[in-house]
Design an enzyme around this catalytic site. Structure first.
Site, PDB file in Angstrom:
ATOM      1  N   ASP A 235      -0.031   4.944   1.188  1.00  0.00           N
ATOM      2  CA  ASP A 235      -0.274   5.948   2.275  1.00  0.00           C
ATOM      3  C   ASP A 235      -0.194   5.195   3.742  1.00  0.00           C
ATOM      4  O   ASP A 235      -0.777   4.116   3.950  1.00  0.00           O
ATOM      5  CB  ASP A 235      -1.649   6.533   2.257  1.00  0.00           C
ATOM      6  CG  ASP A 235      -1.385   8.031   1.787  1.00  0.00           C
ATOM      7  OD1 ASP A 235      -0.427   8.619   2.274  1.00  0.00           O
ATOM      8  OD2 ASP A 235      -2.537   8.576   1.704  1.00  0.00           O
TER       9      ASP A 235
ATOM     10  N   GLY B 114      -7.299   4.878   4.069  1.00  0.00           N
ATOM     11  CA  GLY B 114      -7.894   3.522   3.435  1.00  0.00           C
ATOM     12  C   GLY B 114      -9.316   3.274   2.834  1.00  0.00           C
ATOM     13  O   GLY B 114      -9.420   2.202   2.518  1.00  0.00           O
TER      14      GLY B 114
ATOM     15  N   SER C  33      -5.352   4.468  -4.532  1.00  0.00           N
ATOM     16  CA  SER C  33      -5.301   5.890  -4.621  1.00  0.00           C
ATOM     17  C   SER C  33      -5.348   6.178  -6.208  1.00  0.00           C
ATOM     18  O   SER C  33      -4.223   5.547  -7.059  1.00  0.00           O
ATOM     19  CB  SER C  33      -4.002   6.559  -4.053  1.00  0.00           C
ATOM     20  OG  SER C  33      -3.821   7.855  -4.552  1.00  0.00           O
ATOM     21  N   LYS C  34      -6.015   6.926  -6.752  1.00  0.00           N
ATOM     22  CA  LYS C  34      -6.049   7.574  -8.263  1.00  0.00           C
ATOM     23  C   LYS C  34      -4.881   8.540  -8.416  1.00  0.00           C
ATOM     24  O   LYS C  34      -4.443   8.956  -9.719  1.00  0.00           O
ATOM     25  CB  LYS C  34      -7.191   8.154  -8.678  1.00  0.00           C
ATOM     26  CG  LYS C  34      -8.414   6.887  -8.832  1.00  0.00           C
ATOM     27  CD  LYS C  34      -9.689   7.667  -9.267  1.00  0.00           C
ATOM     28  CE  LYS C  34     -10.782   6.298  -9.363  1.00  0.00           C
ATOM     29  NZ  LYS C  34     -12.095   6.832 -10.022  1.00  0.00           N
ATOM     30  N   ASN C  35      -4.298   8.807  -7.310  1.00  0.00           N
ATOM     31  CA  ASN C  35      -2.993   9.921  -7.426  1.00  0.00           C
ATOM     32  C   ASN C  35      -1.914   9.246  -7.349  1.00  0.00           C
ATOM     33  O   ASN C  35      -0.897   9.812  -7.369  1.00  0.00           O
ATOM     34  CB  ASN C  35      -3.143  10.994  -6.336  1.00  0.00           C
ATOM     35  CG  ASN C  35      -4.579  12.015  -6.725  1.00  0.00           C
ATOM     36  OD1 ASN C  35      -4.613  12.235  -7.824  1.00  0.00           O
ATOM     37  ND2 ASN C  35      -5.337  11.988  -5.648  1.00  0.00           N
TER      38      ASN C  35
ATOM     39  N   ARG D 184     -12.242   7.820  -2.449  1.00  0.00           N
ATOM     40  CA  ARG D 184     -12.435   9.224  -2.323  1.00  0.00           C
ATOM     41  C   ARG D 184     -13.697   9.515  -2.010  1.00  0.00           C
ATOM     42  O   ARG D 184     -14.209  10.284  -1.382  1.00  0.00           O
ATOM     43  CB  ARG D 184     -11.984   9.755  -3.828  1.00  0.00           C
ATOM     44  CG  ARG D 184     -11.805  11.400  -3.625  1.00  0.00           C
ATOM     45  CD  ARG D 184     -11.485  11.840  -5.015  1.00  0.00           C
ATOM     46  NE  ARG D 184     -10.243  11.318  -5.545  1.00  0.00           N
ATOM     47  CZ  ARG D 184      -9.673  11.292  -6.554  1.00  0.00           C
ATOM     48  NH1 ARG D 184     -10.405  11.707  -7.484  1.00  0.00           N
ATOM     49  NH2 ARG D 184      -8.665  11.037  -7.182  1.00  0.00           N
TER      50      ARG D 184
ATOM     51  N   ASP E 245      -1.791  -0.697   6.032  1.00  0.00           N
ATOM     52  CA  ASP E 245      -1.779  -0.174   7.657  1.00  0.00           C
ATOM     53  C   ASP E 245      -3.336   0.070   7.848  1.00  0.00           C
ATOM     54  O   ASP E 245      -3.966   0.385   9.014  1.00  0.00           O
ATOM     55  CB  ASP E 245      -1.484   1.291   7.645  1.00  0.00           C
ATOM     56  CG  ASP E 245      -1.704   2.388   6.692  1.00  0.00           C
ATOM     57  OD1 ASP E 245      -2.311   2.119   5.633  1.00  0.00           O
ATOM     58  OD2 ASP E 245      -1.969   3.450   7.544  1.00  0.00           O
TER      59      ASP E 245
ATOM     60  N   ASP F  81       0.729  -1.059   0.007  1.00  0.00           N
ATOM     61  CA  ASP F  81       0.161   0.035   0.085  1.00  0.00           C
ATOM     62  C   ASP F  81       0.839   1.112  -0.059  1.00  0.00           C
ATOM     63  O   ASP F  81       2.218   1.250   0.396  1.00  0.00           O
ATOM     64  CB  ASP F  81      -0.765   0.268   1.097  1.00  0.00           C
ATOM     65  CG  ASP F  81      -1.842   1.135   1.470  1.00  0.00           C
ATOM     66  OD1 ASP F  81      -2.410   1.530   0.327  1.00  0.00           O
ATOM     67  OD2 ASP F  81      -1.987   1.878   2.331  1.00  0.00           O
TER      68      ASP F  81
END
Length: 215
Positions: free
Chosen positions: A10, A45, A113-115, A48, A167, A8
């Protein structure tokens, strides 16, 4: 034998929580909605749009699906303008990824995440990974196993030959559903939810000795 490790982003390789919080807080402030750190933690987690629903829980106004899409886009524009750099990557992360690759493991990102691609580019983390699967590549969010299954696939591996590192509870559930070993960090590790519960990313090195290819 473990051949691949699926991370993962973040809360595992780096923390962009503060950037997400500030972006959601800016939206909430504009809408006149209270939004605090506790709610920000609940956004970790999840997707959006799920995060947006958490933000809007304190609103007395109903919003249309179209308005919600606009709010999500506004938050994302704010998030993307914030200044991530290689300095935001912990030295521990660079050391662990470099050492795992030296030991012969294949490494992939498994992020909803799309970022993620933008973050990898801004921080330089992409150069330390062999594959990337992010929110642009999946249709189902964690705890669905799709992201970890696809991350193993881009490495040419079965999930059963991989360790997934996350996490969040939803992430650990996703790893388990994929059939990989679940290495929990952060809140998920503190709750004892993983097959491995790690205090630090460096503890992966204790669990993952050199592969046959590296020895």
């Amino acid at each position: 034998m473990i051949k691949g490790i699926l991370f993962d982003l973040d809360g595992v390789l780096l923390s962009t929580d503060q950037f997400h919080f500030h972006a959601w807080k800016a939206l909430a402030d504009r809408l006149g909605i209270s939004f605090d750190r506790h709610q920000g933690d609940r956004c970790r987690g999840v997707s959006r749009m799920e995060s947006l629903e958490i933000v809007l829980q304190n609103s007395i106004h109903p919003y249309t699906p179209e308005e919600k899409q606009q709010f999500a886009a506004e938050k994302n524009r704010h998030y993307r303008t914030q200044g991530l750099t290689p300095a935001d990557v912990p030295e521990e992360t660079v050391h662990v990824l470099t050492e795992l690759r030296r030991r012969g493991y294949q490494l992939a990102l498994a992020s909803g995440s799309k970022n993620a691609e933008l973050i990898l580019q801004k921080t330089g983390l992409g150069s330390l990974l062999d594959g990337v699967v992010d929110g642009m590549d999946i249709t189902r969010s964690k705890p669905d196993p799709e992201v970890f299954c696809k991350a193993a696939q881009v490495l040419g591996l079965s999930p059963r030959d991989c360790v997934g590192v996350d996490d969040a509870s939803a992430g650990v559930q996703s790893i388990r559903a994929a059939g990989a070993i679940a290495a929990a960090m952060g809140p998920a590790a503190q709750a004892g939810e993983g097959d491995w519960n790690l205090r630090t990313l460096s503890q992966l090195l204790e669990r993952c000795p050199g592969t046959e290819a590296a020895l």
